[in-house]
Design a protein around this motif. Sequence first.
Motif, PDB file in Angstrom:
ATOM      1  N   ARG A   1       0.818  -1.211   0.000  1.00 54.20           N
ATOM      2  CA  ARG A   1       0.000   0.000   0.000  1.00 54.20           C
ATOM      3  C   ARG A   1       0.855   1.266   0.000  1.00 54.20           C
ATOM      4  NH1 ARG A   1      -0.544   1.900   5.379  1.00 54.20           N
ATOM      5  NH2 ARG A   1       0.463   0.518   6.890  1.00 54.20           N
ATOM      6  N   LEU A   2       2.126   1.149   0.427  1.00 54.30           N
ATOM      7  CA  LEU A   2       2.988   2.317   0.469  1.00 54.30           C
ATOM      8  C   LEU A   2       3.301   2.841  -0.931  1.00 54.30           C
ATOM      9  CD1 LEU A   2       5.483   1.201   3.279  1.00 54.30           C
ATOM     10  CD2 LEU A   2       3.407   2.586   3.493  1.00 54.30           C
ATOM     11  N   GLY A   3       3.276   1.963  -1.915  1.00 49.16           N
ATOM     12  CA  GLY A   3       3.554   2.391  -3.280  1.00 49.16           C
ATOM     13  C   GLY A   3       2.311   2.588  -4.114  1.00 49.16           C
ATOM     14  N   ALA A   4       1.137   2.494  -3.492  1.00 45.49           N
ATOM     15  CA  ALA A   4      -0.122   2.624  -4.228  1.00 45.49           C
ATOM     16  C   ALA A   4      -0.824   3.920  -3.861  1.00 45.49           C
ATOM     17  CB  ALA A   4      -1.029   1.428  -3.930  1.00 45.49           C
ATOM     18  N   LYS A   5      -1.527   4.479  -4.803  1.00 50.88           N
ATOM     19  CA  LYS A   5      -2.281   5.700  -4.585  1.00 50.88           C
ATOM     20  C   LYS A   5      -3.644   5.405  -4.004  1.00 50.88           C
ATOM     21  CE  LYS A   5      -4.176   9.716  -7.058  1.00 50.88           C
ATOM     22  NZ  LYS A   5      -4.303  10.369  -8.381  1.00 50.88           N
ATOM     23  N   SER A   6      -4.255   4.312  -4.423  1.00 51.08           N
ATOM     24  CA  SER A   6      -5.601   3.982  -3.975  1.00 51.08           C
ATOM     25  C   SER A   6      -5.743   2.479  -3.789  1.00 51.08           C
ATOM     26  CB  SER A   6      -6.644   4.478  -4.996  1.00 51.08           C
ATOM     27  OG  SER A   6      -6.397   3.922  -6.275  1.00 51.08           O
ATOM     28  N   LEU A   7      -6.770   2.077  -3.067  1.00 49.11           N
ATOM     29  CA  LEU A   7      -7.081   0.676  -2.867  1.00 49.11           C
ATOM     30  C   LEU A   7      -7.949   0.189  -4.025  1.00 49.11           C
ATOM     31  CD1 LEU A   7      -7.252  -1.939  -1.186  1.00 49.11           C
ATOM     32  CD2 LEU A   7      -9.213  -0.944  -0.005  1.00 49.11           C
ATOM     33  N   VAL A   8      -7.425  -0.747  -4.800  1.00 48.94           N
ATOM     34  CA  VAL A   8      -8.177  -1.317  -5.921  1.00 48.94           C
ATOM     35  C   VAL A   8      -8.912  -2.540  -5.384  1.00 48.94           C
ATOM     36  CG1 VAL A   8      -8.055  -2.218  -8.268  1.00 48.94           C
ATOM     37  CG2 VAL A   8      -6.436  -0.460  -7.522  1.00 48.94           C
ATOM     38  N   PHE A   9     -10.181  -2.366  -5.042  1.00 45.74           N
ATOM     39  CA  PHE A   9     -10.924  -3.425  -4.377  1.00 45.74           C
ATOM     40  C   PHE A   9     -11.749  -4.252  -5.350  1.00 45.74           C
ATOM     41  CE2 PHE A   9     -14.612  -4.966  -1.875  1.00 45.74           C
ATOM     42  CZ  PHE A   9     -13.926  -5.738  -0.957  1.00 45.74           C
ATOM     43  N   SER A  10     -12.610  -3.623  -6.130  1.00 45.79           N
ATOM     44  CA  SER A  10     -13.480  -4.392  -7.018  1.00 45.79           C
ATOM     45  C   SER A  10     -14.169  -3.480  -8.012  1.00 45.79           C
ATOM     46  CB  SER A  10     -14.541  -5.159  -6.214  1.00 45.79           C
ATOM     47  OG  SER A  10     -15.444  -4.250  -5.602  1.00 45.79           O
ATOM     48  N   ASP A  11     -14.869  -4.088  -8.950  1.00 48.02           N
ATOM     49  CA  ASP A  11     -15.707  -3.377  -9.913  1.00 48.02           C
ATOM     50  C   ASP A  11     -16.755  -4.352 -10.429  1.00 48.02           C
ATOM     51  OD1 ASP A  11     -16.631  -1.263 -11.396  1.00 48.02           O
ATOM     52  OD2 ASP A  11     -15.297  -1.625 -13.094  1.00 48.02           O
ATOM     53  N   GLY A  12     -17.864  -3.824 -10.886  1.00 45.88           N
ATOM     54  CA  GLY A  12     -18.900  -4.679 -11.435  1.00 45.88           C
ATOM     55  C   GLY A  12     -20.024  -4.945 -10.453  1.00 45.88           C
ATOM     56  N   ASN A  13     -20.845  -5.923 -10.783  1.00 47.82           N
ATOM     57  CA  ASN A  13     -22.016  -6.284  -9.997  1.00 47.82           C
ATOM     58  C   ASN A  13     -21.646  -7.375  -8.990  1.00 47.82           C
ATOM     59  OD1 ASN A  13     -24.507  -7.121  -9.001  1.00 47.82           O
ATOM     60  ND2 ASN A  13     -25.542  -6.975 -10.965  1.00 47.82           N
ATOM     61  N   PRO A  14     -21.673  -7.085  -7.680  1.00 48.35           N
ATOM     62  CA  PRO A  14     -21.270  -8.094  -6.691  1.00 48.35           C
ATOM     63  C   PRO A  14     -22.217  -9.295  -6.613  1.00 48.35           C
ATOM     64  CG  PRO A  14     -22.169  -6.156  -5.608  1.00 48.35           C
ATOM     65  CD  PRO A  14     -22.028  -5.807  -7.053  1.00 48.35           C
ATOM     66  N   LYS A  15     -23.377  -9.217  -7.265  1.00 52.89           N
ATOM     67  CA  LYS A  15     -24.317 -10.334  -7.281  1.00 52.89           C
ATOM     68  C   LYS A  15     -24.167 -11.189  -8.541  1.00 52.89           C
ATOM     69  CE  LYS A  15     -27.775  -7.892  -4.495  1.00 52.89           C
ATOM     70  NZ  LYS A  15     -29.195  -7.449  -4.420  1.00 52.89           N
ATOM     71  N   ALA A  16     -23.158 -10.892  -9.339  1.00 52.56           N
ATOM     72  CA  ALA A  16     -22.969 -11.587 -10.611  1.00 52.56           C
ATOM     73  C   ALA A  16     -22.641 -13.057 -10.400  1.00 52.56           C
ATOM     74  CB  ALA A  16     -21.857 -10.917 -11.413  1.00 52.56           C
ATOM     75  N   ARG A  17     -22.986 -13.867 -11.399  1.00 56.13           N
ATOM     76  CA  ARG A  17     -22.666 -15.296 -11.358  1.00 56.13           C
ATOM     77  C   ARG A  17     -21.186 -15.539 -11.606  1.00 56.13           C
ATOM     78  NH1 ARG A  17     -26.134 -18.568 -15.459  1.00 56.13           N
ATOM     79  NH2 ARG A  17     -25.170 -20.278 -14.269  1.00 56.13           N
ATOM     80  N   VAL A  18     -20.536 -14.626 -12.309  1.00 56.85           N
ATOM     81  CA  VAL A  18     -19.129 -14.784 -12.692  1.00 56.85           C
ATOM     82  C   VAL A  18     -18.276 -13.776 -11.918  1.00 56.85           C
ATOM     83  CG1 VAL A  18     -17.457 -14.693 -14.574  1.00 56.85           C
ATOM     84  CG2 VAL A  18     -19.780 -15.549 -14.998  1.00 56.85           C
ATOM     85  N   MET A  19     -17.242 -14.274 -11.255  1.00 56.51           N
ATOM     86  CA  MET A  19     -16.286 -13.417 -10.563  1.00 56.51           C
ATOM     87  C   MET A  19     -14.913 -13.617 -11.179  1.00 56.51           C
ATOM     88  SD  MET A  19     -15.460 -13.204  -6.472  1.00 56.51           S
ATOM     89  CE  MET A  19     -14.346 -11.965  -5.811  1.00 56.51           C
ATOM     90  N   ILE A  20     -14.311 -12.522 -11.605  1.00 54.86           N
ATOM     91  CA  ILE A  20     -12.996 -12.551 -12.240  1.00 54.86           C
ATOM     92  C   ILE A  20     -11.947 -12.070 -11.245  1.00 54.86           C
ATOM     93  CG2 ILE A  20     -11.559 -11.622 -14.092  1.00 54.86           C
ATOM     94  CD1 ILE A  20     -14.081 -11.308 -15.762  1.00 54.86           C
ATOM     95  N   ILE A  21     -10.877 -12.846 -11.099  1.00 51.42           N
ATOM     96  CA  ILE A  21      -9.752 -12.457 -10.249  1.00 51.42           C
ATOM     97  C   ILE A  21      -8.559 -12.207 -11.159  1.00 51.42           C
ATOM     98  CG2 ILE A  21      -8.215 -13.119  -8.371  1.00 51.42           C
ATOM     99  CD1 ILE A  21     -10.402 -14.907  -7.295  1.00 51.42           C
ATOM    100  N   GLY A  22      -8.116 -10.973 -11.187  1.00 52.84           N
ATOM    101  CA  GLY A  22      -6.999 -10.601 -12.046  1.00 52.84           C
ATOM    102  C   GLY A  22      -5.698 -10.501 -11.274  1.00 52.84           C
ATOM    103  N   GLU A  23      -4.664 -10.098 -11.979  1.00 52.21           N
ATOM    104  CA  GLU A  23      -3.359  -9.927 -11.360  1.00 52.21           C
ATOM    105  C   GLU A  23      -3.282  -8.565 -10.681  1.00 52.21           C
ATOM    106  OE1 GLU A  23      -0.434 -10.662 -14.339  1.00 52.21           O
ATOM    107  OE2 GLU A  23      -0.875 -12.795 -14.453  1.00 52.21           O
ATOM    108  N   ALA A  24      -2.161  -8.297 -10.037  1.00 50.57           N
ATOM    109  CA  ALA A  24      -1.994  -7.029  -9.337  1.00 50.57           C
ATOM    110  C   ALA A  24      -2.230  -5.860 -10.287  1.00 50.57           C
ATOM    111  CB  ALA A  24      -0.583  -6.945  -8.750  1.00 50.57           C
ATOM    112  N   PRO A  25      -2.996  -4.853  -9.870  1.00 48.91           N
ATOM    113  CA  PRO A  25      -3.321  -3.734 -10.755  1.00 48.91           C
ATOM    114  C   PRO A  25      -2.101  -2.912 -11.131  1.00 48.91           C
ATOM    115  CG  PRO A  25      -4.003  -3.269  -8.511  1.00 48.91           C
ATOM    116  CD  PRO A  25      -3.588  -4.699  -8.541  1.00 48.91           C
ATOM    117  N   GLY A  26      -2.158  -2.330 -12.302  1.00 45.63           N
ATOM    118  CA  GLY A  26      -1.079  -1.485 -12.783  1.00 45.63           C
ATOM    119  C   GLY A  26      -1.329  -0.019 -12.492  1.00 45.63           C
TER     120      GLY A  26
END
Length: 264
Positions: free
Chosen positions: A101-126
């Motif tokens: 977190r020391l090198g990050a500007k913001s917390l990248v938590f999530s996006d999209g509809n939390p009730k969705a059937r599909v959840m995508i887990i990506g790599e560390a944000p750029g």
Amino acid sequence: MQPDMDPFTARATLEWLVEMGCDEAICAQPVNRYALPDRMPAAAKPAPLTPAAETVTGVPQHVPPAHKSDPVTEAEQSAAGAATLEDLQAALSTYPHCELRLGAKSLVFSDGNPKARVMIIGEAPGREEDRAGKPFVGQAGQLLDRMLAAIGLSRDHADAERAVYITNVPPSNRDPEPAEVAMMLPFLRRHVELADPDVLILMGNHACNAVLGRRGITRLRGQWTEGFGKPVLPMLHPAYLLRQQAAKRDAWADLLDLAARLDT
């Protein structure tokens, strides 16, 4: 100093020590100041002193150092205490042990509809994701949106049947170290539990390593498995597809496989 040393010899010895750089008396035993504090020999590492530790004679006594908490255990307790996604985001934002977190500007938590059937887990944000505070917003994110649209899915779709929910491995603008992944893993696991999707999509090597403990995305992709108690489909990361255009054929095959699973 030797007890039988005469004053002239003692003075000459002291001047020689000062000339050699020995101008301060610290303790009776030598201390390796290049050693890490937690790895210094116990005999060479003095304990902190406090006024309350002084004896009636005024001689300060050593006070044992405070017990250091385990970051992974603390992460597990913090994540388990989150009853909602909002609670989890707040817990993650105040977790003090991950230096990413020391090198990050913001917390990248999530996006999209939390009730969705599909959840995508990506790599560390750029960098772009760090600026926006959302996962997959750069060129790779734009490609991901087009890939999802090709099978009728969208991150901002109001219908949970056609929506996706996106998060990532530890918040950072670089690849996380194993210890950093370990302390963030309880938060990721709890994230999946609270969102409770039908299927998980692991985008890239780091997501597969975090959830499955396996690497080699070109071998893992397209093969359904299980992780966090959910059906899991590893897929090539959109950033990889931008560099390897020929791999888009494999990504399209995986998308069709995902669509078929959702339809059934």
